[in-house]
Motif scaffolding. Sequence first.
Motif, PDB file in Angstrom:
ATOM      1  N   PRO A 317       0.731  -1.214  -0.072  1.00  0.00           N
ATOM      2  CA  PRO A 317      -0.032   0.111   0.062  1.00  0.00           C
ATOM      3  C   PRO A 317       0.861   1.169   0.142  1.00  0.00           C
ATOM      4  CG  PRO A 317      -0.160  -1.133   2.157  1.00  0.00           C
ATOM      5  CD  PRO A 317       0.750  -2.137   1.191  1.00  0.00           C
ATOM      6  N   GLU A 318       1.799   1.211   0.538  1.00  0.00           N
ATOM      7  CA  GLU A 318       2.980   2.369   1.006  1.00  0.00           C
ATOM      8  C   GLU A 318       4.083   2.193   0.085  1.00  0.00           C
ATOM      9  OE1 GLU A 318       3.320   3.657   4.728  1.00  0.00           O
ATOM     10  OE2 GLU A 318       1.083   3.932   5.043  1.00  0.00           O
ATOM     11  N   ASN A 319       4.257   2.553  -1.227  1.00  0.00           N
ATOM     12  CA  ASN A 319       5.439   2.182  -2.028  1.00  0.00           C
ATOM     13  C   ASN A 319       5.841   3.676  -2.559  1.00  0.00           C
ATOM     14  OD1 ASN A 319       4.583   2.447  -4.972  1.00  0.00           O
ATOM     15  ND2 ASN A 319       3.112   1.003  -4.147  1.00  0.00           N
ATOM     16  N   THR A 320       7.053   3.807  -2.946  1.00  0.00           N
ATOM     17  CA  THR A 320       7.749   5.049  -3.140  1.00  0.00           C
ATOM     18  C   THR A 320       8.116   4.879  -4.970  1.00  0.00           C
ATOM     19  OG1 THR A 320       9.696   4.359  -2.640  1.00  0.00           O
ATOM     20  CG2 THR A 320       8.272   5.713  -1.009  1.00  0.00           C
ATOM     21  N   ILE A 321       7.500   3.951  -5.426  1.00  0.00           N
ATOM     22  CA  ILE A 321       8.015   3.586  -7.031  1.00  0.00           C
ATOM     23  C   ILE A 321       7.480   4.685  -7.782  1.00  0.00           C
ATOM     24  CG2 ILE A 321       7.672   1.911  -8.738  1.00  0.00           C
ATOM     25  CD1 ILE A 321       9.196   0.888  -6.037  1.00  0.00           C
ATOM     26  N   SER A 322       8.611   5.148  -8.442  1.00  0.00           N
ATOM     27  CA  SER A 322       8.121   6.330  -9.397  1.00  0.00           C
ATOM     28  C   SER A 322       7.509   5.783 -10.737  1.00  0.00           C
ATOM     29  CB  SER A 322       9.446   7.084  -9.902  1.00  0.00           C
ATOM     30  OG  SER A 322      10.240   6.440 -10.483  1.00  0.00           O
ATOM     31  N   GLN A 323       7.000   6.873 -11.500  1.00  0.00           N
ATOM     32  CA  GLN A 323       6.459   6.222 -12.829  1.00  0.00           C
ATOM     33  C   GLN A 323       7.303   5.774 -13.684  1.00  0.00           C
ATOM     34  OE1 GLN A 323       2.968   6.299 -13.877  1.00  0.00           O
ATOM     35  NE2 GLN A 323       2.490   6.739 -11.674  1.00  0.00           N
ATOM     36  N   GLN A 324       8.831   6.509 -13.760  1.00  0.00           N
ATOM     37  CA  GLN A 324       9.479   6.036 -14.719  1.00  0.00           C
ATOM     38  C   GLN A 324       9.944   4.644 -14.462  1.00  0.00           C
ATOM     39  OE1 GLN A 324      13.097   8.237 -14.482  1.00  0.00           O
ATOM     40  NE2 GLN A 324      13.964   7.159 -16.517  1.00  0.00           N
ATOM     41  N   ILE A 325      10.086   4.139 -13.121  1.00  0.00           N
ATOM     42  CA  ILE A 325      10.568   2.878 -12.837  1.00  0.00           C
ATOM     43  C   ILE A 325       9.075   1.759 -13.055  1.00  0.00           C
ATOM     44  CG2 ILE A 325      10.819   1.310 -10.881  1.00  0.00           C
ATOM     45  CD1 ILE A 325      12.713   3.415  -9.838  1.00  0.00           C
ATOM     46  N   ARG A 326       7.963   2.518 -12.773  1.00  0.00           N
ATOM     47  CA  ARG A 326       6.967   1.360 -13.004  1.00  0.00           C
ATOM     48  C   ARG A 326       6.745   1.074 -14.752  1.00  0.00           C
ATOM     49  NH1 ARG A 326       1.331   3.578 -10.398  1.00  0.00           N
ATOM     50  NH2 ARG A 326       2.769   3.143  -8.789  1.00  0.00           N
ATOM     51  N   TRP A 327       6.958   2.149 -15.500  1.00  0.00           N
ATOM     52  CA  TRP A 327       6.940   1.800 -17.041  1.00  0.00           C
ATOM     53  C   TRP A 327       8.024   0.999 -17.521  1.00  0.00           C
ATOM     54  CZ3 TRP A 327       2.488   1.791 -19.262  1.00  0.00           C
ATOM     55  CH2 TRP A 327       1.662   2.489 -18.978  1.00  0.00           C
ATOM     56  N   LEU A 328       9.183   1.531 -16.825  1.00  0.00           N
ATOM     57  CA  LEU A 328      10.803   0.570 -17.366  1.00  0.00           C
ATOM     58  C   LEU A 328      10.613  -0.884 -16.812  1.00  0.00           C
ATOM     59  CD1 LEU A 328      13.609   3.037 -16.338  1.00  0.00           C
ATOM     60  CD2 LEU A 328      12.758   2.315 -18.690  1.00  0.00           C
ATOM     61  N   ALA A 329       9.849  -1.225 -15.793  1.00  0.00           N
ATOM     62  CA  ALA A 329       9.509  -2.512 -15.632  1.00  0.00           C
ATOM     63  C   ALA A 329       8.928  -3.356 -16.459  1.00  0.00           C
ATOM     64  CB  ALA A 329       8.916  -2.614 -14.092  1.00  0.00           C
ATOM     65  N   HIS A 330       7.999  -2.660 -17.190  1.00  0.00           N
ATOM     66  CA  HIS A 330       7.457  -3.260 -18.411  1.00  0.00           C
ATOM     67  C   HIS A 330       8.172  -3.271 -19.472  1.00  0.00           C
ATOM     68  CE1 HIS A 330       3.296  -3.512 -16.198  1.00  0.00           C
ATOM     69  NE2 HIS A 330       3.790  -2.546 -15.777  1.00  0.00           N
ATOM     70  N   GLU A 331       8.347  -4.311 -20.227  1.00  0.00           N
ATOM     71  CA  GLU A 331       9.106  -4.270 -21.398  1.00  0.00           C
ATOM     72  C   GLU A 331       8.376  -3.420 -22.684  1.00  0.00           C
ATOM     73  OE1 GLU A 331       9.198  -8.507 -22.726  1.00  0.00           O
ATOM     74  OE2 GLU A 331      10.461  -8.952 -21.123  1.00  0.00           O
ATOM     75  N   PRO A 332       9.242  -2.715 -23.319  1.00  0.00           N
ATOM     76  CA  PRO A 332       8.977  -1.936 -24.372  1.00  0.00           C
ATOM     77  C   PRO A 332       8.056  -2.726 -25.449  1.00  0.00           C
ATOM     78  CG  PRO A 332      10.966  -2.259 -24.858  1.00  0.00           C
ATOM     79  CD  PRO A 332      10.939  -2.762 -23.402  1.00  0.00           C
ATOM     80  N   LYS A 333       7.250  -1.846 -26.098  1.00  0.00           N
ATOM     81  CA  LYS A 333       6.417  -2.485 -27.191  1.00  0.00           C
ATOM     82  C   LYS A 333       7.285  -3.278 -28.347  1.00  0.00           C
ATOM     83  CE  LYS A 333       2.589   0.614 -26.518  1.00  0.00           C
ATOM     84  NZ  LYS A 333       1.495   1.520 -27.403  1.00  0.00           N
ATOM     85  N   ARG A 334       6.801  -4.206 -28.813  1.00  0.00           N
ATOM     86  CA  ARG A 334       7.479  -4.924 -29.869  1.00  0.00           C
ATOM     87  C   ARG A 334       7.671  -4.310 -31.088  1.00  0.00           C
ATOM     88  NH1 ARG A 334       7.256 -10.691 -29.857  1.00  0.00           N
ATOM     89  NH2 ARG A 334       8.399 -10.502 -31.790  1.00  0.00           N
ATOM     90  N   GLU A 335       6.676  -3.052 -31.455  1.00  0.00           N
ATOM     91  CA  GLU A 335       7.049  -2.175 -32.448  1.00  0.00           C
ATOM     92  C   GLU A 335       7.819  -1.035 -32.357  1.00  0.00           C
ATOM     93  OE1 GLU A 335       4.056  -3.153 -31.562  1.00  0.00           O
ATOM     94  OE2 GLU A 335       3.505  -4.954 -33.042  1.00  0.00           O
ATOM     95  N   VAL A 336       8.668  -0.596 -32.966  1.00  0.00           N
ATOM     96  CA  VAL A 336       9.708   0.430 -32.620  1.00  0.00           C
ATOM     97  C   VAL A 336       9.562   1.240 -33.762  1.00  0.00           C
ATOM     98  CG1 VAL A 336      11.141  -0.907 -31.345  1.00  0.00           C
ATOM     99  CG2 VAL A 336      11.775  -0.506 -33.651  1.00  0.00           C
TER     100      VAL A 336
END
Length: 528
Positions: A317-336
């Motif tokens: 419930p109480e986390n300090t994860i930034s938006q940047q780390i949150r999206w970096l944790a997901h792999e980028p889209k297959r289309e570049v």
Amino acid sequence: MHIEKNVCESLIGTLLNIPGKTKDGENARLDMVAMGIRESLKLVSEEGKRTFLLAACYTLSRSEKKLFCSTLAGVKVPTGYSSNIKSLVQMKDLKLINLKSHDCHTLMQQLLPVAIRGVLPKEVHNTIIRLCYFFNSICSKIIDPSKLQQLQDEVVVTLCLLEKYFPPAFFDVMVHLTVHLPREIKFCGPVWLRWMYSMERYMKILKGYVRNRHRPEGCIIECYIAEEAVEFCSEYLANARTIGVPKGIEERIESRSRFKVIPIDYKTLCEAHYYVLQNTTVVDPYMSKNEKWLQAEHKRSFSSWFKRKIETELAQPENTISQQIRWLAHEPKREVLSYSGYGIGGYYYNTSDHDSRSTTQNSGVMVEAESLHMSTAKDKNPIYANMLYYGVIEDIWELNYTQFKIPVFRCKWVDNKGGVKVDENGFTLVDLNKDGDPNDQFIFASQAKQVFYVNDPNGGRWSVVLTTKPKLYDRGDVCDNIEDTPSFSRGLPESDDIDNEDVAYVREDCEGIYVEEDTTSRKKRKRT
């Protein structure tokens, strides 16, 4: 600026024996005989035949002239570096034509020392390199005043070496004035604050206003006033483009930097994603927790481990994860987004495939990176050290992380173990056919520095590395653009031969020159 231009023209004219430009000839040889120096170079006159000039130590044979000119004709430089060097080379007559001030500046700063590699005796070759190195040093935008005396001493030694090899006719007032340039910098400041390249470019614009050659001043005044009036009025019109003013280089590049969306294989995507994670500051705390893993295993499984780790922390419930780390944790889209050209960091880059169809070379890159070094395969105490890596860009991609995009270059790197070397004159040579690690191809676009490669005239598989300075400006960045024109080598050639009196003034391995006698002067002699 004009001193550099005149010295360059005299030097190239003498090396290539260009009529009207060379400082060597019948009169120059007679001067040396009258002065009692270099008697081995005296004129050879055979009865009933033309006068013959023996090949001096600065004379190039026909094959060497072809090599010199073909090297310059084959040079492909980055966008905005200089004019098209190939258009200045005339292979039929083996000479350079239509040299402008900036063309001479480019030759003296970087290209001439490369073109003369392997075509002259070592002593003459090193002396010309010293002269070019001096001009490169005084054109620096930041000069340490304490080093001006050292520059003064070096140019004195360089001129003394030139006097040993070149004829007295070579030393006109322009060559003499080079000895005063360090003192001039001391009193007047850096050279680049006083040179006239911008003025000469503007003079070209004013000359373009002339429509009636009988009234050039009136044409210039009329067009100048008209342009000023249009410029003044355009200030009051929103989103208006000034008439007659070409697009800025940033706008031209933006129009050329078109992209297409392409899918890439999952393995390559994971490799690019791992590089992003490994070189992003906010991910460093997570990287440190896995530093005891084997490097290969770490590279293979870190991305998935990092994704699970962030998901676990987000569940709290109480986390300090930034938006940047949150999206970096997901792999980028297959289309570049795939680009053939991209401008960043003051440079404009192209892929190697695009360069193969272009007259410019924008695909060469250099990056300084920290790498693991081991003395042997069994070394238990490897160390990390910074090294320079050279390569060419194969693909320019933007990885899509939904909320932001990260531009990366996929490069083919040169193996540093056997594909990079530095010769005795400080030139960096690379073998572009010797590939490095195929599993470590990616870098951030912002990490790259642009270089370009020139085929080594000595032959073989080697290419000489020449670096450039930023030319463009990023829209979001503030760039002072105080970069100097980088030196062509890592050091100045030694002058150990300054006291050496055993100088071979005549080249035995080179053909001489026949002097064409002027028929008008022959008739005048007969009349007298």
